[in-house]
Enzyme design. Structure first.
Site, mmCIF file in Angstrom:
data_model
loop_
_atom_site.group_PDB
_atom_site.id
_atom_site.type_symbol
_atom_site.label_atom_id
_atom_site.label_comp_id
_atom_site.label_asym_id
_atom_site.label_seq_id
_atom_site.Cartn_x
_atom_site.Cartn_y
_atom_site.Cartn_z
ATOM 1 N N LYS A 1 -28.597 -26.889 106.689
ATOM 2 C CA LYS A 1 -29.653 -26.836 105.670
ATOM 3 C C LYS A 1 -30.346 -25.495 105.779
ATOM 4 O O LYS A 1 -30.879 -25.137 106.827
ATOM 5 C CB LYS A 1 -30.650 -27.979 105.877
ATOM 6 C CG LYS A 1 -31.816 -27.937 104.886
ATOM 7 C CD LYS A 1 -32.634 -29.213 104.885
ATOM 8 C CE LYS A 1 -33.788 -29.109 103.882
ATOM 9 N NZ LYS A 1 -34.592 -30.342 103.815
ATOM 10 N N ASP B 1 -42.336 -37.522 100.918
ATOM 11 C CA ASP B 1 -41.409 -37.264 99.806
ATOM 12 C C ASP B 1 -40.321 -38.347 99.831
ATOM 13 O O ASP B 1 -39.139 -38.072 99.733
ATOM 14 C CB ASP B 1 -40.790 -35.874 99.967
ATOM 15 C CG ASP B 1 -40.271 -35.302 98.650
ATOM 16 O OD1 ASP B 1 -40.495 -35.924 97.591
ATOM 17 O OD2 ASP B 1 -39.635 -34.235 98.680
HETATM 18 P P1 ADP Z 1 -34.395 -30.492 99.847
HETATM 19 O O1 ADP Z 1 -35.510 -30.188 100.786
HETATM 20 O O2 ADP Z 1 -33.951 -29.292 99.092
HETATM 21 O O3 ADP Z 1 -34.689 -31.660 98.967
HETATM 22 P P2 ADP Z 1 -32.679 -32.259 101.398
HETATM 23 O O4 ADP Z 1 -32.791 -32.212 102.879
HETATM 24 O O5 ADP Z 1 -33.371 -33.382 100.729
HETATM 25 O O6 ADP Z 1 -33.154 -30.859 100.809
HETATM 26 O O7 ADP Z 1 -31.142 -32.264 101.013
HETATM 27 C C1 ADP Z 1 -30.717 -32.151 99.653
HETATM 28 C C2 ADP Z 1 -29.491 -33.030 99.408
HETATM 29 O O8 ADP Z 1 -28.423 -32.675 100.274
HETATM 30 C C3 ADP Z 1 -29.761 -34.502 99.697
HETATM 31 O O9 ADP Z 1 -30.257 -35.177 98.570
HETATM 32 C C4 ADP Z 1 -28.391 -35.008 100.110
HETATM 33 O O10 ADP Z 1 -27.624 -35.331 98.984
HETATM 34 C C5 ADP Z 1 -27.746 -33.810 100.791
HETATM 35 N N1 ADP Z 1 -27.923 -33.874 102.258
HETATM 36 C C6 ADP Z 1 -28.906 -33.309 102.993
HETATM 37 N N2 ADP Z 1 -28.746 -33.541 104.316
HETATM 38 C C7 ADP Z 1 -27.619 -34.278 104.441
HETATM 39 C C8 ADP Z 1 -26.893 -34.842 105.566
HETATM 40 N N3 ADP Z 1 -27.298 -34.687 106.820
HETATM 41 N N4 ADP Z 1 -25.761 -35.528 105.297
HETATM 42 C C9 ADP Z 1 -25.349 -35.681 104.031
HETATM 43 N N5 ADP Z 1 -25.969 -35.193 102.954
HETATM 44 C C10 ADP Z 1 -27.093 -34.489 103.131
HETATM 45 MG MG MG Z 2 -34.799 -33.624 99.322
#
Ligand code: ADP
Ligand code: MG
Length: 408
Positions: A124, A230
């Site tokens: 991320k 959130d």
């Molecule tokens: P943001 O802060 O931009 O909302 P997120 O952490 O919510 O970022 O991640 C965005 C998207 O990426 C999530 O909605 C999910 O679909 C995917 N995602 C994030 N982390 C994971 C993970 N560990 N495993 C699988 N999918 C993930």
């Molecule tokens: Mg998110």
């Protein structure tokens, strides 16, 4: 500002030193004087070697020359910071190759990566402040006025630090969250959850059960002194597992295949933690109610499920904080080195971001049919409705190898 690793394998050990030197210089200079980069790089070959590397890095877009500058110098770009973070993760043997991007939020990029054993993980990359570059001028002015507290680099790093600290603490308490594996600068590596965001699920066998579980999680956070902040259908991943049959042979004749399938087990996994707040926060009640409302509203619209009981209510949840020996986690960020100022800067930035998102022309409306609200850049034409597992590259296929040269 997409992650582009193509130049990675061409960088020499000297280039990495110069890139690292530019980052070091960034601590005290927005624009790092070329002479300072030379000094910090400590290359044996001297200035000419540094200049060669500077050209290579600038060509790859990892550092940029400032145009109207009073002196000769460079700044680190998002790309440069991405490379440095990847380099660190790879030295820790957490990341070996980078695959497709599976998610793009307003404030982050989510990539599939793999280590050298082929185990897939999630990277991320926090991109706080990105939206300000591409929205209308009034937003830019708004940000300028309200973001005196720091640059995108600083804020993105704070977001990653805070998120990582909370993931570790929550994981230790047994919360269903991905396992945090490594943090560097504005990035986090965590386990890949093979699941669909709740947002993509059109029906569930037992909405009341899942609803109860999610509200239960909100209350469990509260007991530990926390509010997610959130808690919505994008940040809850639903793992779908088939229960293992008790005994294969039990009552199974040759018609065994026609037997009714056992109900699937749905397990929610929670993600996305940079905005977590304490139950003691001055606006705690608003954040708590908003998380509860998000779930209620979604279940009503998507599954036509309305809970028979009102609540849960903040005042009741507040009474449970720390009860039954629940470890308080609301000072987690502070415990990991977060100062009050950092917490405040990040909170302000996240709040500003939310204001901008609401006023941005492409911000999501509440239209049920509008599934593409996550799309944000013209070159993002991945289909968000694609089943999550379909997007996973097969055993390293489509992955870009990060062949990183020895450095420092
Ligand atoms: P943001 O802060 O931009 O909302 P997120 O952490 O919510 O970022 O991640 C965005 C998207 O990426 C999530 O909605 C999910 O679909 C995917 N995602 C994030 N982390 C994971 C993970 N560990 N495993 C699988 N999918 C993930
Ligand atoms: Mg998110």
């Amino acid at each position: 500002m997409l992650l582009d690793t193509r130049a990675m394998r061409h960088l020499t050990a000297e280039d990495w030193k110069v890139l690292t030197a530019t980052e070091m210089g960034t601590k005290n200079h927005e624009l790092v004087p070329t002479q300072l980069i030379e000094r910090l790089s400590r290359l044996k070959g001297g200035a000419s070697g540094v200049h060669k590397s500077i050209s290579a890095l600038a060509k790859a877009g990892l550092i940029a020359r400032m145009k109207e500058a009073k002196y000769d110098g460079y700044r680190l770009t998002y790309g440069g910071l991405d490379y440095l973070a990847l380099h660190t993760h790879s030295q820790r043997r957490q990341v070996y190759s980078v695959g497709t991007r599976i998610g793009v939020g307003k404030e982050s990029d989510i990539m599939i990566v793999a280590d050298d054993t082929g185990t897939q993980k999630v990277l991320k990359i926090h991109r706080l402040g990105r939206i300000s570059f591409r929205t209308v001028k009034s937003n830019r002015d708004y940000l300028k006025k309200n973001q005196a507290c720091g640059s995108w680099m600083y804020l993105s790093r704070l977001a990653a630090m805070k998120e990582y600290a909370f993931m570790q603490a929550l994981r230790q308490e047994g919360f269903p969250v991905p396992e945090p594996l490594s943090q560097s600068r504005h990035t986090i590596v965590m386990t890949l959850i093979n699941a669909h965001p709740l947002r993509q699920i059109s029906s569930v066998p037992n909405p009341a059960g899942l609803y109860g579980e999610l509200i239960g999680l909100i209350l469990r956070f509260a007991k530990h002194g926390l509010i997610h902040g959130d808690f919505n259908e994008f940040n809850i991943l639903i793992k779908e597992e088939r229960p293992v049959p008790e005994t294969e042979s039990k009552g199974k004749g040759k018609d065994g295949d026609d037997e009714e399938e056992p109900p699937r087990i749905l397990t929610p996994i929670v993600i996305d933690f940079p905005q977590m707040v304490s139950m003691e926060h001055q606006n705690a009640e608003m954040y708590f109610d908003r998380d509860v409302h998000c779930i209620k509203y979604f279940f009503e619209r998507r599954f036509h499920f309305v809970a028979t009981e009102p609540g849960p209510f903040f005042k009741d949840a507040k009474k449970t904080v720390g009860k039954g020996g629940a470890r308080r986690l609301d000072a987690t960020a502070e415990a990991s080195g977060f100062t009050k100022k950092m917490a405040k800067d990040l909170e302000t930035a996240i709040r500003n971001q939310a204001v901008i998102q609401e006023s941005a022309p492409d911000s999501s409306d509440e239209d049920e049919e509008d599934e593409d609200e996550d799309q944000e850049e013209e070159n993002d034409n991945e289909d968000t409705k694609v089943h999550f597992s379909d997007t996973l590259p097969e055993s390293g296929e489509g992955m870009v190898k990060l062949v990183i040269s020895e450095s420092t």
